[in-house]
Write an enzyme that holds these catalytic residues in place. Structure first.
Site, PDB file in Angstrom:
ATOM      1  N   PHE A   1       0.860  -1.186   0.000  1.00  0.00           N
ATOM      2  CA  PHE A   1       0.000   0.000   0.000  1.00  0.00           C
ATOM      3  C   PHE A   1       0.891   1.229   0.000  1.00  0.00           C
ATOM      4  CE2 PHE A   1      -2.258   3.607   1.648  1.00  0.00           C
ATOM      5  CZ  PHE A   1      -3.417   3.577   0.897  1.00  0.00           C
TER       6      PHE A   1
ATOM      7  N   LYS B   1       2.310  11.247   7.291  1.00  0.00           N
ATOM      8  CA  LYS B   1       1.530  10.973   8.508  1.00  0.00           C
ATOM      9  C   LYS B   1       2.073  11.662   9.775  1.00  0.00           C
ATOM     10  CE  LYS B   1      -1.071   7.161   6.748  1.00  0.00           C
ATOM     11  NZ  LYS B   1      -0.761   6.008   5.932  1.00  0.00           N
TER      12      LYS B   1
ATOM     13  N   ASP C   1       9.312   3.236   2.061  1.00  0.00           N
ATOM     14  CA  ASP C   1       8.091   3.975   2.365  1.00  0.00           C
ATOM     15  C   ASP C   1       7.812   3.804   3.855  1.00  0.00           C
ATOM     16  OD1 ASP C   1       5.559   4.906   2.860  1.00  0.00           O
ATOM     17  OD2 ASP C   1       4.627   3.996   1.088  1.00  0.00           O
TER      18      ASP C   1
HETATM   19  C1  LIG Z   1      -0.951   6.088   4.418  1.00  0.00           C
HETATM   20  C2  LIG Z   1       0.121   5.568   3.570  1.00  0.00           C
HETATM   21  C3  LIG Z   1       0.407   6.147   2.315  1.00  0.00           C
HETATM   22  C4  LIG Z   1      -0.431   7.244   1.712  1.00  0.00           C
HETATM   23  O1  LIG Z   1      -0.486   8.393   2.484  1.00  0.00           O
HETATM   24  P1  LIG Z   1      -1.654   9.481   2.198  1.00  0.00           P
HETATM   25  O2  LIG Z   1      -1.284  10.633   3.079  1.00  0.00           O
HETATM   26  O3  LIG Z   1      -2.935   8.826   2.595  1.00  0.00           O
HETATM   27  O4  LIG Z   1      -1.619   9.807   0.753  1.00  0.00           O
HETATM   28  C5  LIG Z   1       1.474   5.645   1.598  1.00  0.00           C
HETATM   29  N1  LIG Z   1       2.231   4.643   2.066  1.00  0.00           N
HETATM   30  C6  LIG Z   1       1.972   4.055   3.260  1.00  0.00           C
HETATM   31  C7  LIG Z   1       2.852   2.941   3.740  1.00  0.00           C
HETATM   32  C8  LIG Z   1       0.908   4.478   4.038  1.00  0.00           C
HETATM   33  O5  LIG Z   1       0.629   3.886   5.207  1.00  0.00           O
END
Ligand SMILES: *Cc1c(COP(=O)(O)O)cnc(C)c1O
Length: 426
Positions: free
Chosen positions: A146, A274, A233
């Site tokens: 994701f 985040k 990520d």
């Molecule tokens: C939440 C998340 C995203 C996307 O972030 P948004 O601010 O919702 O666009 C990308 N990668 C990971 C691992 C995430 O948990």
């Protein structure tokens, strides 16, 4: 809950249903206040927040230091665009690059934008530095990843809901199984045009899949050997969530960049979002060293809001809180304690088959099929008992409270969780 009070929630839910696109399926609770590990609904019921806005609120709801930084900056200067310099961005860039140990930072707003940015930097690096023929670059990604919701990112998702009928899809991605070093080696050997390997150190959305302890180090090693960028990520796993400042830090508990990290697999490109703002404001970032970041020159990438003064001031405060309050070590200690207690419970449980995770990013696997409603029903019952959590991928429930949680609060939460699960035992 009285009838009049219940109508209040019902009304707000009806408003969203009628006037909002139905792109989410929320738990039936309407929140209007948050403080630390707690949130309150419009009927004034208090809950423990065990989602933390998907780990954005690591520092706790409405942290006074973060909110104060936001208010002060909001009264002074909010947005200039990058057509001009502002006095906050450079200070933030210096602070964050020192904190995480990189030469440079590229500021964006949401996580998906930061992932897109990383992909663009990686491709450009491939053509200008590695010498891959133009438009031939490939990026290796993992099954069940994701990384966000843009057209390009969903192109390499294998979640049917995320993908279906959103094509045509962006090419240039190779999918391999997660936590599979031989598969990575194989993909690297077979494809001379690989530019990067994009990976979540723990797959959060997929259900908190925690790889073998040496997976990241080995992956990083393979990337090095093949002149391929190792792109982490850490939007969900980063900023103390897993009991290390970054999940790629392995078992180090320092609260900022340090050289002693024996298990540290330094990414070539680090993606954060985040909790970079403590959930107060959309702030994301891509970090890399000069030899990579220098491929981006004026006019080649940007964002009107990226690096704005509020975001910059908020991010410094949010990162300071992590250090000042020792959230890394707390996440590690509380996480160990949580898994220990839940493991004790599931020894005699028929409804929970596993507890897994790292630090305070944990999940339980419900012993039922992913298309059953059991996990959802458990979350509704947890809500009735004062704790908010959400199923991820059907039969998995993620437990990720704010990292400011203390032992007493966690004991209360473990009691709520085990008491609720008991009602579902067969
Ligand atoms: C939440 C998340 C995203 C996307 O972030 P948004 O601010 O919702 O666009 C990308 N990668 C990971 C691992 C995430 O948990």
């Amino acid at each position: 809950m009285s009838l009049v009070q219940q109508n209040k929630s019902t009304e707000f839910i009806a408003l969203e249903n009628q006037y909002g696109a139905h792109n989410y399926h929320p738990l039936p609770v309407v929140l209007n206040k948050g403080e630390g590990v707690y949130v309150w609904d419009v009927e004034d019921n208090r809950y423990y927040d065990f989602l933390s806005a998907y780990s954005a609120v690591n520092q706790g709801h409405c942290h006074p230091k973060i909110i104060n930084a936001m208010l002060e900056q909001a009264k002074t200067l909010t947005l200039t665009s990058r057509a001009f310099y502002n006095d906050q961005l450079g200070q933030y860039e210096k602070y964050a690059t020192t904190y995480f140990g990189f030469d440079k930072l590229l500021p964006m707003n949401t996580g998906a934008e930061a992932v897109e940015t990383a992909i663009k930097i990686c491709r450009k690096w491939a053509y200008e530095k590695k010498g891959i023929p133009e438009t031939a670059a490939q990026i290796i990604v993992c099954d069940n990843n994701f990384h966000g919701r843009t057209t390009t990112i969903i192109s390499f998702s294998n979640d049917e809901d995320a993908r279906k009928n959103f094509g045509p899809y962006t090419p240039g991605f190779i999918k391999i199984p997660y936590d599979d070093i031989p598969a990575l080696q194989d993909a690297l050997e077979k494809n001379p045009n690989v530019a990067g390997f994009l990976v979540e150190p723990i797959q959060g959305e997929a259900g908190v899949y925690t790889p073998q302890p040496d997976f990241l180090a080995k992956a990083k090693d393979l990337c090095n050997k093949n002149n391929v960028l190792f792109i982490a990520d850490e939007i969900q796993t980063g900023i103390a969530r897993t009991g290390s400042l970054l999940a790629v830090c392995g078992n180090c508990t320092c609260s900022g960049h340090c050289e002693q990290q024996k298990t540290y697999s330094q990414p070539d490109i680090l993606i954060l979002g985040k909790a970079l703002s403590g959930g107060a404001y959309p702030v994301s970032a891509v970090l890399a060293d000069n030899k990579i970041m220098e491929v981006i020159q004026p006019g080649q990438h940007g964002s009107t809001f990226g690096g704005n003064p509020i975001a910059s001031a908020v991010a410094i405060a949010a990162l300071e809180v992590v250090k000042e309050e020792g959230l890394t070590l707390n996440a590690r200690k509380m996480g160990n304690y949580f898994r220990e207690k839940l493991s004790e419970y599931i020894k005699n449980s028929s409804i929970v088959s596993q507890v897994r995770g790292k630090g305070l990013l944990n999940a339980i696997v419900i012993n039922d099929t992913p298309d059953s409603s059991t996990a959802w029903d458990i979350c509704v019952a947890l809500k009735e008992n004062g704790l908010l959590a959400k199923p991820t991928h059907g039969n998995i429930i993620r437990f990720a409270p704010p990292l400011v949680i203390n032992q007493e609060q966690l004991d209360a939460c473990i009691a709520i969780i085990t008491m609720t699960l008991k009602d579902f035992e067969k």
